[in-house]
Design an enzyme around this catalytic site. Structure first.
Site, PDB file in Angstrom:
ATOM      1  N   HIS A   1      49.264   6.062 -11.046  1.00 19.63           N
ATOM      2  CA  HIS A   1      48.277   6.944 -10.411  1.00 19.63           C
ATOM      3  C   HIS A   1      48.378   6.907  -8.889  1.00 19.63           C
ATOM      4  O   HIS A   1      47.812   7.745  -8.187  1.00 19.63           O
ATOM      5  CB  HIS A   1      46.866   6.563 -10.862  1.00 19.63           C
TER       6      HIS A   1
ATOM      7  N   ASP B   1      48.432  12.359  -9.849  1.00 22.69           N
ATOM      8  CA  ASP B   1      47.110  12.366 -10.473  1.00 22.69           C
ATOM      9  C   ASP B   1      47.205  12.782 -11.934  1.00 22.69           C
ATOM     10  O   ASP B   1      48.272  13.151 -12.426  1.00 22.69           O
ATOM     11  CB  ASP B   1      46.177  13.310  -9.712  1.00 22.69           C
TER      12      ASP B   1
END
Lengths: 388, 326
Positions: free
Chosen positions: A363, A367
């Site tokens: 991450h 995203d």
């Protein structure tokens, strides 16, 4: 006199293990002649003499781990014969017999591998507790590492809170963490400490895939998945990246690493430009890499440069699993088994072959939505394998 | 057990007397042991009590004493022969090493030699190079010969009684400087088996194996080491043949360090043998080199100050400990 030093084979390499010396002390060596075999983190390779001369002194015996750029031997002028061990002035760099790229060896210390002075009791305890004697400072007479020094080191290791007097499980064997196992532990441990993994799971209908697979004999599900992922990576650039400290690098080449299990441990050789290769090319390349992996013949070239990784445990009846990201890559795709599952069409339930795709991504780099889009693309390609 | 204290010499005398009372086959022979009551008074009063048939003064011939003892033992007596100085044992070597030690083996067990040869070493008494030596290593490598080295009055009595009852030849080595030392000896009957060492002090950091006189010095050294925060274990071997290696090895496995203190010559001595045996059996437990505190490789000086320099003592044991404890 030139020193032969442990070369660095890839940026992550920290040390190499001496497998064997091809030359003895006192033997004449030609420049470029292989003089020793080293086991790196990913493969074994031959190290060549940087200069011609006499192999004056071997500084590390087989089985020892030597840090990158530390000396392993000294080559003296042929005419002068055996030389004293005075500090070398010119430092030669060991050359690799392979064409792999090497990183410039930076400044090094002239550290000699000397025998560790430790008492027999200290050696026994170090072995029992897995303590590295080379990292201890001896407090005994003459700097000898004593029993107490080892016990002190053992106590520094966080204990389980269980008294040693309580009977411990019987040990079957202890194996030093080295070679591939060490690399796996270090790399995956590194990922676990630094990456921010997020897991996405998606089911793919494998009906067409199974049909096509029956027609396209010998093409593995992994090969289909490599091709499908490679195609999806062409449009989802950010997934095709690596992270190094503060920098994210996104690649135009799509190099898919494929996790392969061997007796020595896990390796992940790379199918380069997988997006530009045909399914059959990919399939035969994976087969070749697997064979080489099993024989420990993979080259540095074949083991480096991956931008994405695929791992398949379907053959072991795994439904789905969340693999650990292969650093410094952004993401890894885990494949489960293909099995008939209930599938709802309208009001009817029918059985169809399906598989679960699991994407684990970092991450820090990307995203959730772009990652989900990527996974959906992979699924689409797999559900329409004819397009591959 | 009573708190009675006896000297080492009196404890030995009690052992002789009790065994003579117990077994009429026990007889004594040696130079000046009868009329003169023994040079060190170990046999005091025994001629008067048991008569000349059982307490026999001999001519000054060590070979004859040892030879007679072997003969007496072979015909069923239990002779206890005394040789005035250990230095004279080479004169008896043939009787001891070639005859006594091998008879039982060579006769397939038909013959037995239940004899005791008592002698003493006088290191520290200014008796010169020919009357001071402690040479147990010359004998403890003769299979068939038992070698006993008592360090205390209690052990002296218990071990001598066992030696007299032993069916095989025993060389019983007394410490000349120990004769006048005192220690508790119970009035009650007791024996001490040959081949069992005695841990005279428990400790964790270093094992000091003492032989004969140096057991006491080792205990003194242990006290000095304690002041430095070093906990020393002191083991008295009590017999060199058989050697209680088990007790020594178990101790070394705990302490990881070993010092052997003995009044013999360092080269090829008792310490060398014990050291080698411990390395064979406990190498992986050693945390330091094994140290031998023993006599230097020269004849023993007569000069009293030189002899003091020459002799092993508690301070030399402490120095050895300092060398191996960081």
């Amino acid at each position: 006199m030139p020193e032969v030093v442990m070369p660095r084979l890839d940026p992550g390499m920290q040390s190499g293990k001496i497998v064997e010396w091809l030359k003895k002390e006192g033997e004449i060596v030609q420049k470029g002649e292989p003089i020793l075999v080293v086991e790196g983190e990913k493969t074994t390779f031959e190290v060549e003499a940087p200069e011609g001369g006499v192999l004056t002194r071997i500084l590390a015996s087989p089985g020892t781990d030597v840090e990158v750029s530390h000396p392993v031997a000294i080559i003296g002028a042929a005419s002068t014969g055996a030389q004293s061990t005075s500090a070398p002035r010119n430092v030669g760099r060991a050359e690799l017999s392979q064409s792999a790229q090497t990183t410039q060896v930076e400044g090094h210390e002239t550290v000699r591998s000397e025998r560790v002075v430790a008492s027999p009791a200290a050696r026994r305890l170090a072995q029992e507790h897995g303590v590295d004697l080379t990292k201890l400072k001896g407090t005994g007479p003459g700097g000898r590492i004593s029993r107490e020094d080892v016990l002190a080191a053992v106590e520094q290791v966080p204990s389980t809170g269980v008294s040693s007097k309580i009977s411990q499980p019987t040990v079957l064997k202890r194996v030093k963490l080295e070679g591939i196992r060490k690399v796996v532990a270090e790399r995956l441990g590194f990922t676990a400490r630094t990456a921010v993994p997020v897991t996405l799971t998606m089911e793919a209908d494998a009906t067409k895939l199974v049909e096509l697979k029956d027609k396209e004999d010998h093409v593995s599900f992994t090969a289909f998945a490599v091709k499908a992922a490679a195609k999806a990576l062409e449009t989802n650039h950010l997934i095709n990246s690596t992270i190094d400290g503060e920098e994210i690098t996104t690649y135009s080449d799509v190099n898919v690493a494929v996790a392969i299990n061997t007796d020595q441990g896990l390796v992940a050789p790379v199918v380069r430009n997988a997006n530009k290769k045909s399914l059959k090319e990919i399939n035969s390349e994976i087969e070749e890499l697997s064979q080489k992996a099993k024989e420990s013949r993979l080259t540095i070239e074949e083991l480096t440069g991956g931008t994405f990784t695929i791992t398949n445990l379907g053959a072991y009846d795994i439904e789905s699993f969340a693999p650990v990201i292969n650093p410094p890559q952004c993401a890894i795709l885990g494949l489960g088994r293909i099995a008939y599952k209930p599938y709802v069409v309208g009001e009817r339930v029918s059985a169809r072959p399906a598989t679960l795709l699991t994407l684990v991504f970092d991450h820090r780099i990307v995203d959730g939505v772009p990652a989900a889009k990527f996974l959906r693309d992979v699924k689409s390609h797999l559900e329409d394998p004819q397009s591959l | 057990m009573s708190l009675r204290e006896l000297t080492y010499a009196d404890a030995l005398r009690e052992a002789l007397r009790e065994e003579m009372l117990r077994d009429p086959n026990v007889i004594l022979l040696g130079e000046e042991i009868g009329v003169f009551n023994g040079v060190y008074k170990v046999t005091r009063g025994l001629l008067d009590e048991f008569g000349p048939d059982r307490v026999r003064d001999t001519p000054i011939s060590e070979a004859a004493i040892a030879g007679a003892a072997v003969g007496l033992a072979l015909v069923g007596m239990r002779p206890v022969a005394e040789i005035m100085y250990m230095d004279f044992l080479p004169i008896c070597m043939d009787e001891l090493a070639t005859q006594a030690a091998k008879m039982r083996f060579m006769s397939g067990g038909q013959l037995k030699v239940p004899m005791v040869l008592r002698t003493q070493y006088s290191l520290g008494r200014q008796h010169g190079a020919q009357h001071s030596q402690f040479t147990p290593a010359w004998f403890f490598q003769v299979p068939g010969l038992k070698v006993v080295v008592p360090a205390t009055p209690y052990d002296a009595k218990g071990l001598l009684k066992s030696a007299i009852r032993e069916p095989n030849p025993v060389l019983f080595l007394e410490g000349g400087l120990l004769y006048r030392t005192k220690g508790p000896v119970p009035e009650e009957e007791y024996t001490i088996p040959l081949g069992k060492a005695d841990t005279k002090r428990n400790g964790d950091d270093v094992t000091i194996v003492g032989v004969s006189r140096l057991v006491g010095e080792a205990l003194t050294a242990a006290k000095k080491l304690e002041e430095k925060g070093v906990s020393a274990e002191v083991i008295d071997v009590r017999t060199l043949q058989p050697l209680d290696l088990k007790t020594i090895v178990e101790s070394v496995k705990r302490t990881s360090r070993l010092i052997i203190a003995s009044d013999d010559i360092k080269t090829g001595g008792v310490g060398s043998e014990i050291s080698a045996a411990v390395i064979e059996n406990a190498f992986d437990y050693l945390d330091a080199p094994i140290m031998r505190v023993a006599c230097p490789d020269t004849p023993i000086p007569f000069s009293p100050p030189l002899e003091q320099q020459y002799m092993p003592n508690a301070d030399k044991i402490v120095q050895a400990a300092d060398q191996i404890i960081g």
